[in-house]
Design an enzyme around this catalytic site. Structure first.
Site, short mmCIF file in Angstrom:
data_model
loop_
_atom_site.label_atom_id
_atom_site.label_comp_id
_atom_site.label_asym_id
_atom_site.label_seq_id
_atom_site.Cartn_x
_atom_site.Cartn_y
_atom_site.Cartn_z
N CYS A 298 50.34 71.11 19.03
CA CYS A 298 50.82 69.77 18.65
C CYS A 298 52.34 69.74 18.53
CB CYS A 298 50.14 69.27 17.38
SG CYS A 298 49.73 70.56 16.25
N GLU A 396 52.18 62.09 24.32
CA GLU A 396 51.78 63.49 24.17
C GLU A 396 50.80 63.85 25.28
OE1 GLU A 396 49.24 64.60 20.81
OE2 GLU A 396 50.47 66.40 20.59
#
Ligand code: ADP
Length: 489
Positions: A298, A396
């Site tokens: 992440c 992302e």
């Protein structure tokens, strides 16, 4: 196995080095509730597969509402005795868990790699040692909580529902469980559906060390199982790591419920390289920042900002370094880039790569190696000619895809790095200490690395700002979500 994955033409090729130990994998895995492995009341199961071979590894129980009820009840029943134990006694269990993870480290590493696709050298050298470290570290806190929160009375929050993702399965379990247990809470843990095996093996460790029944319960399943935990009335705290989308949903669902919440969500982290940086060192940082664990991180440094005078040098060196990355069998000890965790994730990554090209960015990769015919693979790549408005620079991707952009002044670098809805991590590369402090102070990110990237330690708090979430894991700060503080002690 590796003969298929690697080119055999070069005399400089590494020899195959596949992991030789066989790990026992059962045909079926039940739920771990009240200190026992039990069949799911739902009678429902799902398959977990090896993403590098597409072969089924085992059937995993899919916990329904009744199973989650049973797990929460077991955790509630275990709470009074566990929370009344002295910190010293709780610490002993945590030390025992940490030591047992170390003793079974090789088995955990192999299982993690088979179930999730990450290279064995990462699960062996990073995931499993850090998981043990988190239990050791929090074992140390268990009898010192009054020093962590000096002058206050410290009580556990209660039953914690903890939902974790597939990118660091055992490590995320350790990040969540260790502080919760140290502070006297009991837990219901749900691993991600593609990577349940190491959490279930951790449950075996709990049995081995005699952790009192119900203190940790492991329920497997997909999003619905997670939702049943989040919405359960007898859960006092929810800790979630996963996508921003699901994080927002959980925030809505828990609003007004009195449940405390911590969220560790997505990111679009920036690595900033100034012209005075040690460029070769920075290249290693970029590579580790975006290609570590196939970019399934992440806090991956997925946006690279390079000061204009060194842009060409950095791009040239990055291309060269890319050529030396070995993609293939995750169980081979020389592999740098393993398999993408699932077919769905591979499709998502491919969609972003196609979008990058469609929107006008230039794709660079080095597809010199033949990939195995089965499995989910993605060549590590990067894009140049990227505009801040391009989708690959904003969203992302969660894969080995880097967007390279340039800047002229520190102000421009900061403005562009902060121009994102996320705020998980950032990296700054320069040999000037003053510049490091100046830039780091102005970056909107929870974690900032200087002249390094993706370094983790149990004593360092980790967590985000903006849409990357809130709350910290690790360090004293990571204890805070697991305690209720009272007046002066
Ligand atoms: P990713 O996109 O990384 O797979 P997700 O947010 O979908 O991230 O998944 C992270 C974890 O959250 C997994 O354990 C998943 O099963 C769980 N999950 C997915 N949907 C929900 C939901 N609606 N409520 C609670 N947990 C969920």
């Amino acid at each position: 196995m590796m003969a298929e994955a690697q080119s055999t033409t070069s005399p400089w090729e590494y020899s195959d080095a596949p992991e030789s130990i066989q790990v026992d994998i059962a045909k079926k895995y039940q739920l771990f509730i009240g200190g026992k492995f039990v069949s799911p009341k739902s009678r429902s199961w799902f398959a977990t597969t090896n993403p590098s071979t597409e072969k089924k590894l085992a059937d995993i129980a899919s916990a329904g509402k009744a199973d989650v009820n049973a797990a929460v009840l077991a955790a509630r029943r275990a709470l009074p005795a566990w929370s009344k134990l002295t910190g010293c006694e709780r610490g002993k269990y945590l030390y025992a868990i940490a030591r047992r993870i170390q003793e079974r480290a090789r088995e955990f590493a192999i299982l993690e790699t088979m179930d999730g696709g990450k290279p064995i050298k990462e699960s062996r050298d990073v995931d499993i040692p850090l998981a043990a470290q988190h239990f050791f570290y929090h074992a140390g806190w268990a009898d010192k909580l009054e020093y962590a929160f000096s002058g206050r009375t410290v009580k556990p929050v209660g039953v914690c529902g903890q939902i974790i993702p597939w990118n660091f399965p055992l490590l995320m379990a350790a990040w969540k469980l260790a502080p919760a247990l140290a502070c006297g809470n009991t837990c219901v843990l749900k691993p991600a559906e593609t990577t349940s095996l190491t959490a279930l093996r951790l449950a075996e460790v709990f049995e081995e060390v005699g952790l009192p029944p119900g203190v940790v319960n492991v329920v497997t399943g997909a999003g619905e199982t997670g939702a049943a935990i989040v919405n359960h009335p007898n859960i006092q705290k929810v800790a979630f790591t996963g996508s921003t989308e699901v994080g927002k949903l959980i925030m809505n669902q828990t609003a007004g419920s009195g449940k405390s919440l911590t969220l560790e969500l997505g990111g679009k982290s920036a690595n900033i390289i100034f012209a005075d940086a040690a460029i070769d060192q920075a290249i290693e940082g970029i590579v580790s920042g975006i290609y570590f664990n196939q970019g399934h991180v992440c806090c991956a440094g997925s946006r690279l900002f390079v000061e204009e005078p060194v842009l060409d040098t950095v791009v040239k060196k990055l291309k060269h370094r890319l050529k030396s990355l070995r993609v293939g069998d995750p169980l081979d000890k020389n592999t740098d880039i393993g398999a993408i965790n699932s077919k769905a994730q591979l499709q998502t990554i491919q969609k972003y790569i196609d979008l990058g090209e469609d929107e006008g960015a230039t794709y660079h990769s080095c597809q010199t190696e033949r990939l195995p015919s089965k499995g989910y693979w993605c060549h590590p790549c990067f894009f140049t000619d990227v505009q801040p408005s391009h989708t690959i620079a904003r969203e992302e991707i969660f894969g080995p895809v880097l967007s390279v952009m340039s800047f002229r002044t520190p102000e421009e670098a900061l403005m562009r790095a902060n121009n994102t809805r996320y705020g998980l991590a950032a990296g700054v590369w320069t040999e000037k200490g003053a510049k490091i402090f100046d830039v780091a102070k102005k970056l909107d990110a929870g974690v900032i690395w200087c002249n390094t990237y993706n370094k983790f330690d149990a004593s360092s708090p980790f967590g985000g700002v903006k849409e990357s979430g809130f709350g910290r894991e690790g360090g004293i700060q990571g204890l805070r979500p697991y305690v209720k503080l009272g007046g002066t002690s």
